[in-house]
Write an enzyme that holds these catalytic residues in place. Sequence first.
Site, PDB file in Angstrom:
ATOM      1  N   HIS A  84       0.804  -1.214   0.000  1.00  0.00           N
ATOM      2  CA  HIS A  84       0.000   0.000   0.000  1.00  0.00           C
ATOM      3  C   HIS A  84       0.845   1.274   0.000  1.00  0.00           C
ATOM      4  CE1 HIS A  84      -3.662  -2.238   0.310  1.00  0.00           C
ATOM      5  NE2 HIS A  84      -3.313  -2.796   1.456  1.00  0.00           N
ATOM      6  N   ARG A 131       7.278  -5.499   3.203  1.00  0.00           N
ATOM      7  CA  ARG A 131       5.969  -6.101   2.950  1.00  0.00           C
ATOM      8  C   ARG A 131       5.786  -6.117   1.436  1.00  0.00           C
ATOM      9  NH1 ARG A 131      -0.093  -4.455   4.937  1.00  0.00           N
ATOM     10  NH2 ARG A 131       0.351  -2.478   3.880  1.00  0.00           N
ATOM     11  N   GLU A 134      -5.475 -11.870   8.069  1.00  0.00           N
ATOM     12  CA  GLU A 134      -6.320 -10.671   8.021  1.00  0.00           C
ATOM     13  C   GLU A 134      -7.687 -10.920   7.396  1.00  0.00           C
ATOM     14  OE1 GLU A 134      -4.097  -7.724   5.815  1.00  0.00           O
ATOM     15  OE2 GLU A 134      -3.193  -9.237   4.529  1.00  0.00           O
ATOM     16  N   ASP A 171      -7.838  -4.970   7.574  1.00  0.00           N
ATOM     17  CA  ASP A 171      -8.514  -5.975   6.757  1.00  0.00           C
ATOM     18  C   ASP A 171      -9.202  -7.025   7.616  1.00  0.00           C
ATOM     19  OD1 ASP A 171      -8.350  -5.481   3.897  1.00  0.00           O
ATOM     20  OD2 ASP A 171      -6.184  -5.559   4.157  1.00  0.00           O
TER      21      ASP A 171
END
Length: 263
Positions: free
Chosen positions: A46, A71, A147, A173
């Site tokens: 993200h 990530r 998640e 999430d």
Amino acid sequence: MRANAMREIWAKDGWVLNTWLSTDSPFAAQVMAHQGFDTVTVDLQHGIADYSQAGAMLNAIHTTDATAIVRVPWLEPGIIMKVLDAGAQGVICPMINTPEDARALVAACRYAPLGRRSFGPTRALFVHGPDYPAQANGDIVAFAMIETRQALDNLDAIVATPGLDALYIGPADLALSLGHQPGLDPTATEVMTAIEQILSAAHGAGLKAAIHTGEPAYARSMLAKGFDMVTIGSDVRFLAQAGKATVGTMRGEPIQRPAEPSY
């Protein structure tokens, strides 16, 4: 081999303090890495950095003793192997929902015979030393992000995956999947029950447990529950919070929390 702060701290039964990079700035990465965090994570899911920018950010982090984590955008072996070749000592992989997902993550993080990571540690060899090929399998930390409701349903099978090191809770999430508003530092009973279920499953299988948080008080409450790693804040969140507070002070206005991203 360059020290991996996560493994060193966990070997002493300590907890790891991680922070997050959502920008694409090597300078911001260096500044954050100099603040005393044990680990610093470059967010390719993200965050706005691409792989080339992430390489420069890893260079900046490696000017300090902080351990670099990435990530990755998704469970895709190519990008997992590339960030490891660039020198990351931990991989956080989103949306690990099944034991098959978990096995694929581990396989991408390990050289044969433990996995199917292709050999070519282009930058890692220079950063971590000539013994990297022999030490990498035992050094890299593979985090499976839990998640979703599907992941909760498959939790026992996921934690039984050989070679998996840790679970990482993505609270936004997770809350969304359970029918709640997404965001950091959740308090809804159903979400908290899920968080404790994940923590218990990780420790029951001999794995470490990590969680993403927004505020120090909440992070400390997670440590009190037994989490082995907490991520707190990000370059974007810290910048927005400090900027908003300064403007409020100068204008004599009540200090309000700025609109912030989840990561």
